[in-house]
Design a protein around this motif. Structure first.
Motif, PDB file in Angstrom:
ATOM      1  N   LEU A   1    -112.870  10.683   7.859  1.00 40.99           N
ATOM      2  CA  LEU A   1    -112.535  10.839   9.127  1.00 40.99           C
ATOM      3  C   LEU A   1    -112.717   9.535  10.043  1.00 40.99           C
ATOM      4  N   ARG A   2    -112.059   9.172  11.080  1.00 37.66           N
ATOM      5  CA  ARG A   2    -112.638   8.042  11.598  1.00 37.66           C
ATOM      6  C   ARG A   2    -112.977   8.425  13.012  1.00 37.66           C
ATOM      7  N   GLN A   3    -113.534   7.672  14.050  1.00 38.74           N
ATOM      8  CA  GLN A   3    -114.454   8.323  15.247  1.00 38.74           C
ATOM      9  C   GLN A   3    -113.423   8.942  16.094  1.00 38.74           C
ATOM     10  N   ASP A   4    -111.910   8.836  16.062  1.00 38.89           N
ATOM     11  CA  ASP A   4    -110.848   9.507  17.009  1.00 38.89           C
ATOM     12  C   ASP A   4    -110.559  10.831  16.187  1.00 38.89           C
ATOM     13  N   GLY A   5    -110.939  10.837  14.918  1.00 37.36           N
ATOM     14  CA  GLY A   5    -110.645  12.196  14.092  1.00 37.36           C
ATOM     15  C   GLY A   5    -109.548  11.815  13.202  1.00 37.36           C
ATOM     16  N   ARG A   6    -108.966  10.562  12.937  1.00 39.10           N
ATOM     17  CA  ARG A   6    -107.827  10.369  12.012  1.00 39.10           C
ATOM     18  C   ARG A   6    -108.575  10.057  10.718  1.00 39.10           C
ATOM     19  N   ARG A   7    -107.651  10.316   9.738  1.00 41.06           N
ATOM     20  CA  ARG A   7    -108.010   9.619   8.513  1.00 41.06           C
ATOM     21  C   ARG A   7    -107.671   8.167   8.633  1.00 41.06           C
ATOM     22  N   ALA A   8    -108.050   7.544   7.623  1.00 45.38           N
ATOM     23  CA  ALA A   8    -107.966   6.161   7.401  1.00 45.38           C
ATOM     24  C   ALA A   8    -106.182   5.646   7.408  1.00 45.38           C
ATOM     25  N   ASN A   9    -105.573   6.572   6.704  1.00 44.64           N
ATOM     26  CA  ASN A   9    -104.030   6.434   6.823  1.00 44.64           C
ATOM     27  C   ASN A   9    -103.167   7.059   7.750  1.00 44.64           C
ATOM     28  N   GLU A  10    -103.809   7.582   8.792  1.00 45.64           N
ATOM     29  CA  GLU A  10    -103.065   8.407   9.729  1.00 45.64           C
ATOM     30  C   GLU A  10    -102.605   7.228  11.041  1.00 45.64           C
ATOM     31  N   LEU A  11    -101.594   7.247  11.459  1.00 44.96           N
ATOM     32  CA  LEU A  11    -100.852   6.418  12.635  1.00 44.96           C
ATOM     33  C   LEU A  11    -101.795   7.402  13.723  1.00 44.96           C
ATOM     34  N   ARG A  12    -101.458   6.810  15.034  1.00 42.43           N
ATOM     35  CA  ARG A  12    -101.715   7.499  16.030  1.00 42.43           C
ATOM     36  C   ARG A  12    -100.312   8.108  16.548  1.00 42.43           C
ATOM     37  N   LYS A  13    -100.512   9.240  17.319  1.00 42.96           N
ATOM     38  CA  LYS A  13     -99.261   9.942  17.680  1.00 42.96           C
ATOM     39  C   LYS A  13     -98.416   9.180  18.766  1.00 42.96           C
ATOM     40  N   ILE A  14     -97.090   9.217  18.300  1.00 44.13           N
ATOM     41  CA  ILE A  14     -96.204   8.383  19.070  1.00 44.13           C
ATOM     42  C   ILE A  14     -95.362   9.249  20.028  1.00 44.13           C
ATOM     43  N   LYS A  15     -95.227   9.090  21.186  1.00 41.77           N
ATOM     44  CA  LYS A  15     -94.298   9.617  22.154  1.00 41.77           C
ATOM     45  C   LYS A  15     -93.482   8.657  22.815  1.00 41.77           C
ATOM     46  N   CYS A  16     -92.006   8.849  22.895  1.00 40.05           N
ATOM     47  CA  CYS A  16     -91.336   7.861  23.293  1.00 40.05           C
ATOM     48  C   CYS A  16     -90.124   8.322  24.117  1.00 40.05           C
ATOM     49  N   LYS A  17     -89.610   7.750  24.905  1.00 43.67           N
ATOM     50  CA  LYS A  17     -88.334   8.011  25.516  1.00 43.67           C
ATOM     51  C   LYS A  17     -87.697   7.088  26.349  1.00 43.67           C
TER      52      LYS A  17
ATOM     53  N   ILE B   1     -93.435   4.592  25.903  1.00 44.51           N
ATOM     54  CA  ILE B   1     -93.916   4.942  24.795  1.00 44.51           C
ATOM     55  C   ILE B   1     -95.334   5.196  24.779  1.00 44.51           C
ATOM     56  N   GLU B   2     -96.031   6.145  24.168  1.00 39.46           N
ATOM     57  CA  GLU B   2     -97.326   6.297  24.036  1.00 39.46           C
ATOM     58  C   GLU B   2     -97.675   5.888  22.383  1.00 39.46           C
ATOM     59  N   GLN B   3     -98.777   5.349  22.252  1.00 41.04           N
ATOM     60  CA  GLN B   3     -99.339   5.400  20.877  1.00 41.04           C
ATOM     61  C   GLN B   3    -100.622   5.884  21.105  1.00 41.04           C
ATOM     62  N   GLY B   4    -101.240   6.898  20.746  1.00 42.75           N
ATOM     63  CA  GLY B   4    -102.289   7.506  21.098  1.00 42.75           C
ATOM     64  C   GLY B   4    -102.600   7.324  22.377  1.00 42.75           C
ATOM     65  N   ASN B   5    -103.729   6.733  22.898  1.00 34.51           N
ATOM     66  CA  ASN B   5    -104.068   6.563  24.161  1.00 34.51           C
ATOM     67  C   ASN B   5    -103.611   5.250  24.882  1.00 34.51           C
ATOM     68  N   THR B   6    -102.798   4.499  24.152  1.00 36.33           N
ATOM     69  CA  THR B   6    -102.213   3.298  24.746  1.00 36.33           C
ATOM     70  C   THR B   6    -100.882   3.691  25.350  1.00 36.33           C
ATOM     71  N   LYS B   7    -100.401   3.203  26.385  1.00 36.83           N
ATOM     72  CA  LYS B   7     -99.186   3.703  26.983  1.00 36.83           C
ATOM     73  C   LYS B   7     -98.559   2.485  27.736  1.00 36.83           C
ATOM     74  N   CYS B   8     -97.214   2.299  27.396  1.00 39.77           N
ATOM     75  CA  CYS B   8     -96.526   1.044  28.047  1.00 39.77           C
ATOM     76  C   CYS B   8     -95.019   1.492  28.385  1.00 39.77           C
TER      77      CYS B   8
END
Length: 252
Positions: A19-35, A48-55
């Motif tokens: 696990l990494r610091q944010d709880g993901r495994r090495a091969n996990e992408l951050r969750k993506i939400k988009c509209k 779009i959101e990728q983890g805690n980055t939002k644009c």
């Protein structure tokens, strides 16, 4: 093509904890939400959101070029501007101007990414404006800007060769054998992690951007690029599903 799980298993690059610091495994992408189509006054837009980055992305054009010096006689000029909201970084509450060096570097990378992909020859002597606003920052700025711009360009009906999807994996030296991480967050970027930002055309497999922010051993380059390609194809699936669902809703 190896699946993402098989790729990591074959290369044995898990940490002992997995696990990494944010709880993901090495091969996990951050969750993506988009509209797509979130701004009514823009020709095309997307959030779009990728983890805690939002644009937030907005596209205008093709339209008349504002300055004669920017006119290109055989194709459209692509203009990219990026803003960083003062509240996007809790540890640094200050407004950055459009002339901020880092923002200009990101804008240049986004422009270089899309110039060979957008069919600019169809719109000679015109201009396509891409405006990007980072609303919340947690690393991966270039990649989220590219992914947001892709959705906004599709929403605007700008013809492109295909989707452009971006990702930033890296390699840490903290473990004995080294570990490749997918989709770095800000904490991992700040830990002096060698990082490679990749933009991929997922159907053709062509790379349209390769940007290295620090030194990476040549032996690690190929596995990092392979990992990035796998991740970009996962992002493509998410973006494509979002576009198809949006179009389906419009038709009903």
């Amino acid at each position: 093509m190896l699946s993402r799980s098989n790729y990591f298993a074959n290369n044995r690059i898990f940490r002992t904890t997995g696990l990494r610091q944010d709880g993901r495994r090495a091969n996990e992408l951050r969750k993506i939400k988009c509209k797509p189509s979130v701004l009514s006054q823009a020709d095309g837009s997307a959030y779009i959101e990728q983890g805690n980055t939002k644009c937030l992305a907005a596209v205008y054009g093709p339209r008349e070029t504002r300055q004669k010096a920017q006119i290109i006689h055989n194709k459209a000029n692509i203009n990219v501007e990026i803003g960083l909201a003062p509240f996007s970084m809790p540890q640094e509450r200050r407004k950055r101007s459009k002339s901020d060096r880092r923002l200009l570097e990101i804008a240049s990378a986004v422009k270089q990414t899309f110039e060979p992909v957008i069919m600019t020859s169809l719109f000679a002597r015109s201009q396509i404006d891409i405006y990007l606003q980072i609303l919340q920052f947690d690393g991966g700025t270039i990649q989220i800007c590219i992914n947001a711009a892709t959705l906004a360009l599709i929403d605007a009906g700008i013809p492109m060769q295909e989707y452009v999807c971006a990702l930033s994996p890296g390699e840490t030296r903290k473990s004995k054998y080294g570990t490749i991480f997918d989709n770095l967050n800000n904490a991992e970027e700040m830990a002096d992690t060698p990082e490679l930002t990749v933009a991929l055309l997922p159907k053709s497999g062509k790379f349209t951007l390769l940007q290295m922010d620090s030194r990476l051993h040549v032996d690690k380059l190929e596995p990092v690029m392979n990992l990035a390609a796998l991740g970009c194809k996962d992002i493509y699936k998410t973006l494509d599903e979002t576009v198809r669902e949006y179009v389906k809703d419009l038709l009903h």
